[in-house]
Design a protein around this motif. Structure first.
Motif, PDB file in Angstrom:
ATOM      1  N   GLY A   4      13.583  17.909  91.665  1.00  0.00           N
ATOM      2  CA  GLY A   4      13.732  17.878  90.560  1.00  0.00           C
ATOM      3  C   GLY A   4      13.799  18.555  89.734  1.00  0.00           C
ATOM      4  N   LEU A   5      14.472  18.173  88.106  1.00  0.00           N
ATOM      5  CA  LEU A   5      13.891  19.108  86.817  1.00  0.00           C
ATOM      6  C   LEU A   5      12.653  20.326  86.786  1.00  0.00           C
ATOM      7  CD1 LEU A   5      16.649  17.555  84.412  1.00  0.00           C
ATOM      8  CD2 LEU A   5      16.722  19.307  86.352  1.00  0.00           C
ATOM      9  N   ARG A  31       5.468  21.864  86.210  1.00  0.00           N
ATOM     10  CA  ARG A  31       5.474  20.818  86.679  1.00  0.00           C
ATOM     11  C   ARG A  31       6.697  20.126  86.730  1.00  0.00           C
ATOM     12  NH1 ARG A  31       1.477  20.637  81.768  1.00  0.00           N
ATOM     13  NH2 ARG A  31      -0.297  19.717  82.813  1.00  0.00           N
ATOM     14  N   LEU A  32       7.202  19.380  87.442  1.00  0.00           N
ATOM     15  CA  LEU A  32       7.880  18.496  87.106  1.00  0.00           C
ATOM     16  C   LEU A  32       8.372  17.296  86.413  1.00  0.00           C
ATOM     17  CD1 LEU A  32       9.470  18.246  91.181  1.00  0.00           C
ATOM     18  CD2 LEU A  32       9.824  20.077  89.861  1.00  0.00           C
ATOM     19  N   LYS A  33       9.425  17.263  85.685  1.00  0.00           N
ATOM     20  CA  LYS A  33      10.137  15.766  84.782  1.00  0.00           C
ATOM     21  C   LYS A  33       9.102  14.618  85.533  1.00  0.00           C
ATOM     22  CE  LYS A  33      13.196  17.534  81.391  1.00  0.00           C
ATOM     23  NZ  LYS A  33      14.484  16.925  81.041  1.00  0.00           N
ATOM     24  N   SER A  34       7.918  13.698  85.524  1.00  0.00           N
ATOM     25  CA  SER A  34       7.976  12.896  86.234  1.00  0.00           C
ATOM     26  C   SER A  34       8.040  11.173  84.997  1.00  0.00           C
ATOM     27  CB  SER A  34       6.057  13.329  86.364  1.00  0.00           C
ATOM     28  OG  SER A  34       5.875  13.716  85.327  1.00  0.00           O
ATOM     29  N   SER A  50      12.640  28.932  86.501  1.00  0.00           N
ATOM     30  CA  SER A  50      12.153  28.300  84.556  1.00  0.00           C
ATOM     31  C   SER A  50      12.674  27.093  84.203  1.00  0.00           C
ATOM     32  CB  SER A  50      12.899  29.368  83.817  1.00  0.00           C
ATOM     33  OG  SER A  50      12.860  30.449  84.394  1.00  0.00           O
ATOM     34  N   ALA A  51      12.182  26.601  83.291  1.00  0.00           N
ATOM     35  CA  ALA A  51      12.752  24.901  82.619  1.00  0.00           C
ATOM     36  C   ALA A  51      13.694  24.977  82.651  1.00  0.00           C
ATOM     37  CB  ALA A  51      11.219  24.868  81.313  1.00  0.00           C
ATOM     38  N   GLY A  52      14.049  23.630  83.178  1.00  0.00           N
ATOM     39  CA  GLY A  52      14.902  23.471  82.722  1.00  0.00           C
ATOM     40  C   GLY A  52      16.101  23.087  84.137  1.00  0.00           C
ATOM     41  N   LEU A  81       9.390  28.667  93.769  1.00  0.00           N
ATOM     42  CA  LEU A  81       8.643  28.465  92.113  1.00  0.00           C
ATOM     43  C   LEU A  81       8.875  29.937  91.479  1.00  0.00           C
ATOM     44  CD1 LEU A  81       8.655  25.755  92.742  1.00  0.00           C
ATOM     45  CD2 LEU A  81       8.032  25.456  89.763  1.00  0.00           C
ATOM     46  N   VAL A  82       7.771  30.358  92.368  1.00  0.00           N
ATOM     47  CA  VAL A  82       6.576  30.992  92.514  1.00  0.00           C
ATOM     48  C   VAL A  82       6.330  31.967  93.917  1.00  0.00           C
ATOM     49  CG1 VAL A  82       5.390  30.855  89.954  1.00  0.00           C
ATOM     50  CG2 VAL A  82       4.154  30.146  91.713  1.00  0.00           C
TER      51      VAL A  82
END
Length: 267
Positions: free
Chosen positions: A39-40, A60-63, A168-170, A179-180
């Motif tokens: 997800g985003l 965090r992902l959008k939830s 990064s976010a988005g 992610l890291v």
């Protein structure tokens, strides 16, 4: 000639300098931290160079959908209204069943009346069982929804340092993305290259002295934790792996070093 002989004797009497060997200081672990959900990316809470603890929230992902599902199932799982109503109805039918059974024994109630109230009793028991089952299913669905929501939060599996921040976010987080990148620096993993002539003279648990090359200095004790059983024919060496405690993180990884067998000289 006499003076030369005395000098040779003095040199021979000196202790031999400990032989040292090339080694490399590596992280204990290097983790490309991904996500079990896709997800985003809503936010990334750490950056390169940050220290992280095991279990610390990293991203965090959008939830919104998952959170709404949890709230809905909490309402369903926590409500006992249907079960309470069905239980009261069954209690009423049980009392009616007992009265009709008593009247039948006295010859007042017919067999058809008794069969009808018994059928009503069985149906009410079935409805109560179904209501209880539905609530149990709702509780299980709530547990699954909470797991799905938890998967939208990415946490560090180890104490370590963020060596790379990728997304990064988005941005979209796919199943193959990370992610890291987190490295664990305690303990450090030391790989040393020893001549094959020493094979059989080193054992698991033996101590060795590690000296980082410039610009670092100092002598540190490490323990042998693995011995390679495959020789490198080209260089006539084999690899030993050691662990070097690094609780304060004072030593970096990815640096060359020299290793001597035996503990450091504390004198």
């Amino acid at each position: 000639m006499t003076g030369l002989l005395r000098l040779l004797c003095l040199v021979a009497a000196l202790p031999a300098a400990a032989q040292d060997y090339d080694c490399l200081m590596d992280p204990a672990e290097e983790i490309e931290l991904g996500s079990s959900a896709t997800g985003l990316l809503l936010e990334r809470l750490v950056d390169r160079g940050d220290t992280v603890k095991k279990g610390q929230l990293v991203a965090r992902l959008k939830s919104e959908i998952e959170r709404s599902t949890v709230e809905l199932l909490e309402t369903r799982a926590e409500s006992s209204a249907v079960i309470d109503a069905q239980r009261r109805q069954l209690e009423m039918i049980e009392r009616r069943y007992e009265r009709v059974a008593t009247l039948r024994e006295r010859g007042v109630a017919t067999e058809e009346q008794f069969d009808a109230v018994e059928a009503e009793r069985i149906a009410s028991q079935s409805l109560l069982f179904q209501a209880e089952l539905n609530r149990e299913i709702a509780v299980k669905e709530l547990e699954r929804a909470r797991i799905s929501l938890d998967q939208r939060e990415i946490r560090s599996p180890v104490d370590g340092i963020v060596a790379e921040a990728v997304l990064s976010a988005g941005e979209y987080v796919g199943s193959d993305d990370h992610l890291v990148r987190i490295v664990r620096l305690d303990p450090l993993k030391i790989e040393a290259f020893l001549p094959v002539s020493l094979y059989g003279e080193v054992s698991l648990g033996d101590s060795a002295t590690v000296r980082p090359v410039a610009p670092l200095d100092g002598a540190y004790e490490a323990k042998i934790v693995a011995i390679d059983r495959v020789f490198d024919a080209a260089s006539s060496t084999f690899v030993v792996v050691l662990e070097l405690p690094n609780e304060t993180g004072q030593l970096p990884a990815g640096h060359r070093c020299r290793l001597a067998l035996g503990p450091p000289d504390r004198g």
